[in-house]
Design a protein around this motif. Structure first.
Motif, PDB file in Angstrom:
ATOM      1  N   ASP A 222       1.043  -1.482   0.026  1.00 22.43           N
ATOM      2  CA  ASP A 222      -0.238   0.292   0.032  1.00 22.43           C
ATOM      3  C   ASP A 222       0.946   1.293   0.238  1.00 22.43           C
ATOM      4  OD1 ASP A 222      -2.066  -1.967   0.324  1.00 22.43           O
ATOM      5  OD2 ASP A 222      -3.137  -0.325   1.711  1.00 22.43           O
ATOM      6  N   GLY A 223       0.563   2.352  -0.629  1.00 24.76           N
ATOM      7  CA  GLY A 223       1.332   2.695  -0.797  1.00 24.76           C
ATOM      8  C   GLY A 223       0.334   3.814  -1.979  1.00 24.76           C
ATOM      9  N   VAL A 224       1.485   5.118  -2.489  1.00 23.20           N
ATOM     10  CA  VAL A 224       1.554   5.807  -3.891  1.00 23.20           C
ATOM     11  C   VAL A 224       3.262   5.849  -4.374  1.00 23.20           C
ATOM     12  CG1 VAL A 224       1.034   8.331  -4.483  1.00 23.20           C
ATOM     13  CG2 VAL A 224       0.213   7.186  -2.171  1.00 23.20           C
ATOM     14  N   TYR A 225       2.149   6.138  -5.416  1.00 19.63           N
ATOM     15  CA  TYR A 225       3.735   5.856  -6.292  1.00 19.63           C
ATOM     16  C   TYR A 225       3.781   6.425  -8.040  1.00 19.63           C
ATOM     17  CZ  TYR A 225       4.104   1.173  -3.704  1.00 19.63           C
ATOM     18  OH  TYR A 225       4.158  -0.055  -2.926  1.00 19.63           O
ATOM     19  N   ALA A 239       0.620   8.845 -12.054  1.00 16.07           N
ATOM     20  CA  ALA A 239       0.679   8.727 -10.377  1.00 16.07           C
ATOM     21  C   ALA A 239      -0.346   8.121  -9.702  1.00 16.07           C
ATOM     22  CB  ALA A 239       0.121   9.949  -9.856  1.00 16.07           C
ATOM     23  N   ILE A 240       0.218   6.560  -8.799  1.00 18.42           N
ATOM     24  CA  ILE A 240      -0.683   5.745  -8.689  1.00 18.42           C
ATOM     25  C   ILE A 240      -0.891   5.359  -7.595  1.00 18.42           C
ATOM     26  CG2 ILE A 240      -0.628   2.997  -8.990  1.00 18.42           C
ATOM     27  CD1 ILE A 240       1.192   3.080 -11.182  1.00 18.42           C
ATOM     28  N   GLU A 256      -4.997   2.213  -8.204  1.00 15.26           N
ATOM     29  CA  GLU A 256      -5.935   3.465  -9.325  1.00 15.26           C
ATOM     30  C   GLU A 256      -4.630   4.213  -9.622  1.00 15.26           C
ATOM     31  OE1 GLU A 256      -9.073   4.517  -7.161  1.00 15.26           O
ATOM     32  OE2 GLU A 256      -8.660   4.479  -5.807  1.00 15.26           O
ATOM     33  N   ALA A 257      -4.414   4.270 -11.169  1.00 15.14           N
ATOM     34  CA  ALA A 257      -3.450   4.875 -11.689  1.00 15.14           C
ATOM     35  C   ALA A 257      -4.473   6.899 -12.207  1.00 15.14           C
ATOM     36  CB  ALA A 257      -2.913   4.944 -13.127  1.00 15.14           C
ATOM     37  N   ILE A 273       0.250  -1.206 -16.153  1.00 13.75           N
ATOM     38  CA  ILE A 273       0.888  -0.308 -15.088  1.00 13.75           C
ATOM     39  C   ILE A 273       1.734  -0.464 -14.563  1.00 13.75           C
ATOM     40  CG2 ILE A 273       0.620   1.259 -13.316  1.00 13.75           C
ATOM     41  CD1 ILE A 273      -1.993   0.956 -13.116  1.00 13.75           C
ATOM     42  N   ASP A 274       3.278   0.100 -14.674  1.00 16.08           N
ATOM     43  CA  ASP A 274       4.487  -0.030 -14.283  1.00 16.08           C
ATOM     44  C   ASP A 274       4.749   0.814 -13.456  1.00 16.08           C
ATOM     45  OD1 ASP A 274       5.011  -2.277 -16.689  1.00 16.08           O
ATOM     46  OD2 ASP A 274       6.545  -0.073 -17.763  1.00 16.08           O
ATOM     47  N   PHE A 275       5.329  -0.167 -12.686  1.00 15.52           N
ATOM     48  CA  PHE A 275       5.808   0.817 -11.120  1.00 15.52           C
ATOM     49  C   PHE A 275       7.440   1.642 -10.438  1.00 15.52           C
ATOM     50  CE2 PHE A 275       1.998  -1.768 -10.238  1.00 15.52           C
ATOM     51  CZ  PHE A 275       1.227  -1.287  -9.551  1.00 15.52           C
ATOM     52  N   VAL A 276       7.391   2.916 -11.033  1.00  9.61           N
ATOM     53  CA  VAL A 276       9.334   3.383 -11.287  1.00  9.61           C
ATOM     54  C   VAL A 276       9.239   3.913  -9.743  1.00  9.61           C
ATOM     55  CG1 VAL A 276      10.386   5.198 -12.355  1.00  9.61           C
ATOM     56  CG2 VAL A 276       8.671   4.625 -13.429  1.00  9.61           C
TER      57      VAL A 276
END
Length: 308
Positions: A222-225, A239-240, A256-257, A273-276
């Motif tokens: 859980d968090g923002v990416y 921003a995800i 959610e993106a 979705i690619d998480f950077v």
């Protein structure tokens, strides 16, 4: 790249080949090294390379309920191994009966009779057969009997860390998507279909694409990416958010993106979705204004990280 479901579906008249075997979940840099050895060996011998993998994950069949989080969908795995030069992908249905196949029978039935292996390349920690009794030493011994060479590829490490699917899953589960990307050689990706959510993001000026993922997908902590939404081959900065939306007392975990500078309808589309980069943990705010301020900062930091 040719694709078969079951080694018995190899084309009639299939000749000799170089075979590499494994689950290959994630197709991380260690897998890529093994695949590279197999492709190079096939080129030396002038024969095609075949990658043998299994579906479902063997753990789910041998120990029901223990299915690990999956780093790559079957479709994504196929795309990746093709990129690394494999000529044919053979997906073997992993059933209870197959799980009981002795190591020697697997070699005879699959590698010799069906795939006509002239060489087999596997990771040095490779195990196979009923109760994982087979190893590289046994495979080498059987290879001498059946006329194929065996190469045990060394494990790939970085500062003492062995690159493995288990390691990558641990990084993803901890939200360390940067470490996961280092081991994968690319950003960790989630795939799914965009479904309707609560529309709260739209109400506060940040409409999001709510991604419905597969049952066993490896979802980051859980968090923002900061990351990218992949649509029709185009990478869109995003921003995800991963979590339950605690500010609104949510209970359903969602991915959610918010796609930067995008105005369109994504409902029903199958996207990725690619998480950077990890931006922050999932927080509960006292009001909408605090939430909007935090999201605005998340978007600004995403722009900087992605250089958009």
């Amino acid at each position: 790249m040719q694709r078969w479901r079951g080694a018995d579906q190899a084309p009639r008249g299939w000749g000799r080949s170089v075979v590499t075997i494994g689950v290959f979940d994630g197709v991380h840099r260690g897998h890529q090294q093994t695949i590279g050895y197999a492709v190079a060996r096939a080129e030396e011998l002038g024969v095609p390379s075949v990658l043998v993998t299994f579906d479902p994950h063997p753990s789910e069949v041998v120990r029901p309920g223990s299915h690990p989080a999956m780093l790559t969908s079957p479709t994504r795995k196929a795309e990746l191994v093709e990129q690394f030069g494999i000529d044919a992908l053979c997906v073997i249905p992993f059933t209870q009966d197959f799980s009981k196949l002795p190591a020697e029978a697997f070699v005879h039935d699959v590698l010799v009779e069906q795939l006509h292996a002239s060489a087999v390349v596997v990771g040095e920690n490779f195990r196979f057969g009923h109760k994982a009794t087979g190893d590289v030493a046994l495979l080498t011994k059987l290879g001498r009997s059946f006329g194929f060479a065996v190469e045990g590829a060394p494990l790939l490490t970085d500062d003492g860390t062995v690159f493995s699917s288990t390691y990558v899953r641990a990084c993803v589960a901890a939200g360390d998507v940067e470490a996961a990307a280092s081991a994968l050689g690319r950003a960790h990706r989630l795939e799914g279909v965009v479904v309707r959510g609560d529309q709260r993001g739209r109400e506060i000026g940040f409409p999001t694409a709510n991604l419905f993922t597969g049952r066993f997908a490896a979802i980051p902590a859980d968090g923002v990416y900061a990351g990218r939404l992949i649509r029709a081959g185009q990478a869109l900065p995003a921003a995800i958010s991963v979590g339950t939306n605690p500010t609104f007392a949510g209970t359903e975990r969602r991915v959610e993106a918010y796609v930067l500078d995008f105005d369109g309808d994504l409902y029903g589309e199958r996207l990725a979705i690619d998480f950077v980069a990890h931006l922050r943990g999932m927080l509960r705010f006292d009001g909408i204004d605090e939430l909007i301020t935090a999201i605005t900062d998340d978007v600004a930091r995403t722009r900087v990280i992605l250089n958009t």
